[in-house]
Write an enzyme that holds these catalytic residues in place. Structure first.
Site, PDB file in Angstrom:
ATOM      1  N   ARG A   1       0.800  -1.239   0.000  1.00 56.33           N
ATOM      2  CA  ARG A   1       0.000   0.000   0.000  1.00 56.33           C
ATOM      3  C   ARG A   1       0.829   1.284   0.000  1.00 56.33           C
ATOM      4  NH1 ARG A   1      -3.789  -0.937   4.839  1.00 56.33           N
ATOM      5  NH2 ARG A   1      -2.445  -2.733   5.253  1.00 56.33           N
TER       6      ARG A   1
ATOM      7  N   GLY B   1       9.401  -3.901  11.957  1.00 51.89           N
ATOM      8  CA  GLY B   1      10.161  -2.851  11.281  1.00 51.89           C
ATOM      9  C   GLY B   1       9.308  -1.673  10.864  1.00 51.89           C
TER      10      GLY B   1
HETATM   11  C1  UD1 Z   1       0.104  -8.485  12.806  1.00 52.99           C
HETATM   12  C2  UD1 Z   1      -0.375  -9.405  13.906  1.00 52.99           C
HETATM   13  C3  UD1 Z   1      -1.605  -8.772  14.563  1.00 52.99           C
HETATM   14  C4  UD1 Z   1      -1.283  -7.397  15.082  1.00 52.99           C
HETATM   15  C5  UD1 Z   1      -0.705  -6.550  13.979  1.00 52.99           C
HETATM   16  C6  UD1 Z   1      -0.209  -5.245  14.556  1.00 52.99           C
HETATM   17  C7  UD1 Z   1       0.146 -11.666  13.206  1.00 52.99           C
HETATM   18  C8  UD1 Z   1      -0.380 -12.914  12.580  1.00 52.99           C
HETATM   19  N1  UD1 Z   1      -0.712 -10.671  13.311  1.00 52.99           N
HETATM   20  O1  UD1 Z   1      -0.886  -8.439  11.817  1.00 52.99           O
HETATM   21  O2  UD1 Z   1      -2.059  -9.580  15.610  1.00 52.99           O
HETATM   22  O3  UD1 Z   1      -2.441  -6.810  15.622  1.00 52.99           O
HETATM   23  O4  UD1 Z   1       0.410  -7.195  13.356  1.00 52.99           O
HETATM   24  O5  UD1 Z   1       0.203  -4.369  13.528  1.00 52.99           O
HETATM   25  O6  UD1 Z   1       1.293 -11.640  13.600  1.00 52.99           O
HETATM   26  N2  UD1 Z   1       6.187  -9.863   8.083  1.00 52.99           N
HETATM   27  C9  UD1 Z   1       7.287 -10.585   7.668  1.00 52.99           C
HETATM   28  N3  UD1 Z   1       7.095 -11.774   7.043  1.00 52.99           N
HETATM   29  C10 UD1 Z   1       5.871 -12.296   6.854  1.00 52.99           C
HETATM   30  C11 UD1 Z   1       4.743 -11.559   7.285  1.00 52.99           C
HETATM   31  C12 UD1 Z   1       4.938 -10.349   7.900  1.00 52.99           C
HETATM   32  O7  UD1 Z   1       8.420 -10.151   7.815  1.00 52.99           O
HETATM   33  O8  UD1 Z   1       5.795 -13.402   6.289  1.00 52.99           O
HETATM   34  C13 UD1 Z   1       6.404  -8.575   8.750  1.00 52.99           C
HETATM   35  C14 UD1 Z   1       5.804  -7.421   7.995  1.00 52.99           C
HETATM   36  O9  UD1 Z   1       6.752  -6.876   7.101  1.00 52.99           O
HETATM   37  C15 UD1 Z   1       5.459  -6.447   9.115  1.00 52.99           C
HETATM   38  C16 UD1 Z   1       5.152  -7.356  10.285  1.00 52.99           C
HETATM   39  O10 UD1 Z   1       5.734  -8.593   9.996  1.00 52.99           O
HETATM   40  O11 UD1 Z   1       6.560  -5.651   9.467  1.00 52.99           O
HETATM   41  C17 UD1 Z   1       3.664  -7.508  10.531  1.00 52.99           C
HETATM   42  O12 UD1 Z   1       3.102  -8.092   9.385  1.00 52.99           O
HETATM   43  P1  UD1 Z   1       1.675  -7.653   8.832  1.00 52.99           P
HETATM   44  O13 UD1 Z   1       1.345  -8.450   7.651  1.00 52.99           O
HETATM   45  O14 UD1 Z   1       1.597  -6.184   8.746  1.00 52.99           O
HETATM   46  O15 UD1 Z   1       0.800  -8.158  10.052  1.00 52.99           O
HETATM   47  P2  UD1 Z   1      -0.719  -7.858  10.313  1.00 52.99           P
HETATM   48  O16 UD1 Z   1      -1.533  -8.657   9.402  1.00 52.99           O
HETATM   49  O17 UD1 Z   1      -0.921  -6.399  10.354  1.00 52.99           O
END
Ligand code: UD1
Ligand code: CA
Length: 458
Positions: A13, A106
């Site tokens: 996004r 991050g």
């Molecule tokens: C996640 C949490 C959620 C929380 C929210 C807060 C999980 C399953 N959910 O959801 O409970 O309320 O953050 O913002 O953990 N990332 C990776 N590799 C991956 C997936 C994600 O490095 O395979 C990193 C993303 O770059 C990001 C962070 O992890 O920095 C969070 O990932 P994102 O997909 O934003 O999580 P949410 O779905 O928002």
């Protein structure tokens, strides 16, 4: 305590070719803020999981000479936050009973060291500590589910939540502290049978409960601290919040800001006593202002020091300079890297300086270029003077003694030295040294032609 920072996501996004975590807030990439915070609370190791734009991210930190302190881990496919932490597991100490693994994101750049320290206070090998927030704006967050005894039993992601669970306003910030001896076992037990077919880190909460661990929660009072950035609107909102926080701190220390909403600090600003800053001022990098410094409207200052009692008049641009006390710069001056001004120096409108050391009491009040120069005390650089420092291949230096006077519209062709009390006639081109106390006249002699007729229109 070891820290794992999740930063592999693309940040779809943001609609940017630049990885999300390299977008800046307060002049610093989000990831750099999180890494700095991790080290500031005493992490023995900082593991960063990267994927999208991995090389770009590593190159950025290598250029800062900060990359070698980080354990970089590549998550080639983003299969969820649990899968991301799994990439770090082989580097994590699983034997030390005192080791806690703190997971940070991050893209949550404003998390404070003090909050994390507080979260870690209650962590031990038989508990998981969650940083939570209570908010009506719970959209997108994982919900904290509690039982009848008010004990946390699980985190349910919004997409998997029942209508009833969606109403829960206590949500997961994404930041948690996990016992190092147990993390690997829980990660192995994760599956991806959920709505997003991802391995959720949040599922370890239910596993910990099954294993008889206690779930601690710390609720953040300031939502901005736990705010993740997903798009440019959130980036701008957090930027504004950060600027207002910085500016409030400045005012609490006695700095006068004409309008705190119109001063931006993209870096670090140190101020002495009785500093006044007008509107639309931007500070970048490391800037130090002494006592009684006045900064006019529309000024930009980067990586510079301004001495006591100096005034920077409107529309001036200062970069990489050291300005002594009681000096006056501008309006509309451009002070470039390598400029060192001693005390009581005056640099006026449309004057540009670069690699120039200018002695006490010297002045260049209007329209000049002063590059690669060493200028003594009480010199006067006339309007329109150009220091010709560049011959098309190399740079050369001009050295002026004390009390040197350069008449208006002169050209000083470096290398050159003009000794104490020398005087250059206006309009001169000077390309050989001028001894002390001499007048140098370097221009064609004036002829007046009698009876000359102006051209007429054909
Ligand atoms: C996640 C949490 C959620 C929380 C929210 C807060 C999980 C399953 N959910 O959801 O409970 O309320 O953050 O913002 O953990 N990332 C990776 N590799 C991956 C997936 C994600 O490095 O395979 C990193 C993303 O770059 C990001 C962070 O992890 O920095 C969070 O990932 P994102 O997909 O934003 O999580 P949410 O779905 O928002
Ligand atoms: Ca997700």
């Amino acid at each position: 305590m070891e820290v794992v920072i999740l930063a592999a996501g693309k940040g779809t996004r943001m609609f940017s070719a630049c990885p999300k975590v390299l977008h800046t807030i307060g002049g610093k990439p989000m990831l750099q803020r999180v890494v700095d915070t991790a080290f500031s609370i005493g992490a023995s190791q900082v593991h960063v999981v990267i994927g999208f734009g991995a090389d770009q991210i590593k190159d950025y930190f290598d250029d800062l000479q900060g990359g070698q302190n980080i354990n970089w881990l590549l998550q080639e496919e983003q299969l969820g936050t649990g899968h991301a932490v799994q990439q770090a597991i082989s580097s994590i100490d699983k034997e030390d009973p005192d080791n806690t693994v703190l997971v940070l994101c991050g893209d949550v750049p404003l998390i404070r060291a003090s909050t994390l320290t507080q979260l870690l206070e209650n962590s031990d090998q038989s508990s998981v500590s969650l940083l939570t927030l209570t908010t009506e704006h719970n959209h997108g967050f994982g919900r904290i589910v509690r039982d009848g005894e008010n004990q946390v039993i699980a985190i349910i992601e919004e997409k998997d939540a029942s209508a009833e669970q969606k109403e829960i306003t206590e949500v997961n910030s994404g930041i948690m502290a996990i016992p190092g001896t147990r993390l690997a076992g829980w990660l192995e037990r994760l599956d991806n049978s959920n709505e997003q077919a991802e391995y959720y880190l949040t599922d370890i909460v239910a596993l910990a409960v099954q294993d008889g661990c206690k779930i601690n929660t710390l609720t953040i009072s300031d939502e901005n601290e736990a705010q993740g950035i997903n798009d440019k609107t959130q980036l701008a909102q957090l930027e504004t919040h950060l600027q207002m926080t910085n500016n409030s701190e400045l005012m609490e220390k006695g700095v006068t800001l004409r309008d705190p909403a119109r001063v931006d600090i993209r870096g670090e600003l140190d101020c002495g006593q009785d500093v006044e800053i007008d509107v639309n001022v931007l500070f970048e990098g490391k800037v130090t202002l002494g006592n009684n410094v006045l900064i006019g409207a529309n000024v930009i200052i980067k990586d510079s020091t301004i001495g006591d009692g100096s005034e920077i008049l409107p529309n001036s641009n200062i970069d990489g300079a050291k300005i002594g006390e009681k000096s006056v710069i501008g309006p509309s001056a451009r002070i470039r890297p390598g400029t060192i001004l001693r005390s009581r120096v005056k640099i006026g409108n449309f004057v540009e300086t670069k690699n120039a050391v200018i002695g006490a009491g010297s002045k260049a009040n209007h329209l000049a270029y002063i590059g690669d120069a060493e200028i003594g005390e009480n010199c006067n650089i006339g309007a329109g003077t150009i220091f010709c420092n560049y011959d098309g291949a190399n740079k050369h230096k001009s050295i002026l003694g004390d009390n040197v006077f350069i008449g208006s519209n002169s050209v000083l062709v470096a290398p050159l030295s003009l000794d104490d009390n020398s005087f250059v006639a206006a309009g001169s081109t000077i390309n050989s040294d001028v001894p002390a106390n001499n007048l140098a006249v370097g221009r064609g002699k004036q002829r007046n032609i009698k009876g000359w007729k102006r051209p007429t229109k054909k």
